[in-house]
Scaffold this motif. Sequence first.
Motif, short mmCIF file in Angstrom:
data_model
loop_
_atom_site.label_atom_id
_atom_site.label_comp_id
_atom_site.label_asym_id
_atom_site.label_seq_id
_atom_site.Cartn_x
_atom_site.Cartn_y
_atom_site.Cartn_z
N VAL A 1 0.86 -1.19 0.00
CA VAL A 1 0.00 0.00 0.00
C VAL A 1 0.89 1.24 0.00
CG1 VAL A 1 -1.75 1.29 1.26
CG2 VAL A 1 -1.83 -1.21 1.24
N LEU A 2 0.65 2.14 -0.95
CA LEU A 2 1.40 3.40 -1.01
C LEU A 2 0.81 4.36 0.01
CD1 LEU A 2 3.50 5.22 -2.41
CD2 LEU A 2 1.70 5.85 -4.06
N ARG A 3 1.63 4.82 0.94
CA ARG A 3 1.17 5.73 1.99
C ARG A 3 1.48 7.20 1.69
NH1 ARG A 3 -2.54 2.74 4.59
NH2 ARG A 3 -1.68 0.77 5.32
N PHE A 4 2.59 7.44 0.97
CA PHE A 4 2.99 8.82 0.67
C PHE A 4 3.93 8.81 -0.52
CE2 PHE A 4 5.78 12.48 1.05
CZ PHE A 4 4.87 13.52 1.24
N GLY A 5 3.76 9.81 -1.40
CA GLY A 5 4.67 9.95 -2.51
C GLY A 5 4.20 9.21 -3.75
N PRO A 6 5.12 9.02 -4.70
CA PRO A 6 6.51 9.49 -4.70
C PRO A 6 6.60 11.02 -4.73
CG PRO A 6 6.22 7.73 -6.31
CD PRO A 6 4.85 8.18 -5.89
N MET A 7 7.63 11.52 -4.09
CA MET A 7 7.84 12.96 -3.99
C MET A 7 9.34 13.25 -4.06
SD MET A 7 6.66 15.54 -0.94
CE MET A 7 6.94 17.31 -1.04
N SER A 8 9.70 14.27 -4.83
CA SER A 8 11.11 14.66 -4.94
C SER A 8 11.41 15.77 -3.95
CB SER A 8 11.43 15.13 -6.36
OG SER A 8 11.29 14.08 -7.28
N MET A 9 12.53 15.61 -3.26
CA MET A 9 13.00 16.57 -2.26
C MET A 9 14.49 16.82 -2.50
SD MET A 9 10.39 17.28 -0.20
CE MET A 9 10.90 17.62 1.48
N PRO A 10 15.11 17.73 -1.76
CA PRO A 10 16.53 18.00 -1.98
C PRO A 10 17.43 16.78 -1.76
CG PRO A 10 15.54 19.78 -0.73
CD PRO A 10 14.51 18.70 -0.80
N PHE A 11 16.96 15.83 -0.96
CA PHE A 11 17.80 14.67 -0.65
C PHE A 11 17.45 13.45 -1.50
CE2 PHE A 11 14.39 15.33 2.45
CZ PHE A 11 13.63 14.19 2.26
#
Length: 265
Positions: free
Chosen positions: A222-232
């Motif tokens: 189950v996908l809970r968050f994202g995918p998301m791009s951040m500085p890291f």
Amino acid sequence: MAVRAEGTPCWADAMFPDLEAAKSFYGDVLGWTFGESAEEYGNYTQAYADGRAVAAVVPPMPGQEGPAAWCLYLASPDAAATAAKIRDNGGETLMDPMQVGEFGTMLLARDPAGVVFGVWQAGSHEGFEAHGVPGTFCWAEVFTREPGKSDAFFSAVFPYSMVKMEDEHVDFRLYNIGDETVMGRMRMGDDFPPEVPSHVNVYFTVADCDAAVAKATERGAVLRFGPMSMPFGRFAALTDPQGAAFSVIDVHTTEGEMPKMSPVS
């Protein structure tokens, strides 16, 4: 490989009711291969990335059945002394120091906010054998509903100094050992369902976050968050088919500037 500094994440394992299903899932998603199960140690089974040990999976022992979860181990030069500091600072030991053959000594503990973690005093098994390549441990964050308790506890038990993110909307800190950042700490807000306890979330490196998410969800995660791009990096939070939470991160796909941090006095 040199023994890791006290308080450094050094190993991760998880207990799964269905060991073969866990091996199949993580083999598909993270590319792991698995060694022979060690019957004398409860069928403890090491996972490998490119032939190097990176984690382990194990079935529950009789009487220890419960939800699947990843456990992060922090390095200690003396597990018995660390156990005493845990108790002296309001934590509890769930499993007292136990020698595991020639491999080392382990204990399991819980901080005053309910965060469960492990401690490992290395013998012949010094911990993670690889970093920075797909399938390896990359990062961890303490998610806690009582950040004051967790910060005070971890900085008393381990030689951590802290810096905080300069953002009034996010209560996030880094735990450092000298000049090295070893772990993050995030306050759990209302976006976390009340049934989710304080915990440590582990991140595993992948070559492509979106592809890893697609494979994981195809296999029942189950996908809970994202995918998301951040500085890291580009990351996503998942729950595997047996209920264990983990995250994947592609550290080469980054976006934005690093947040400003300031020391905590």
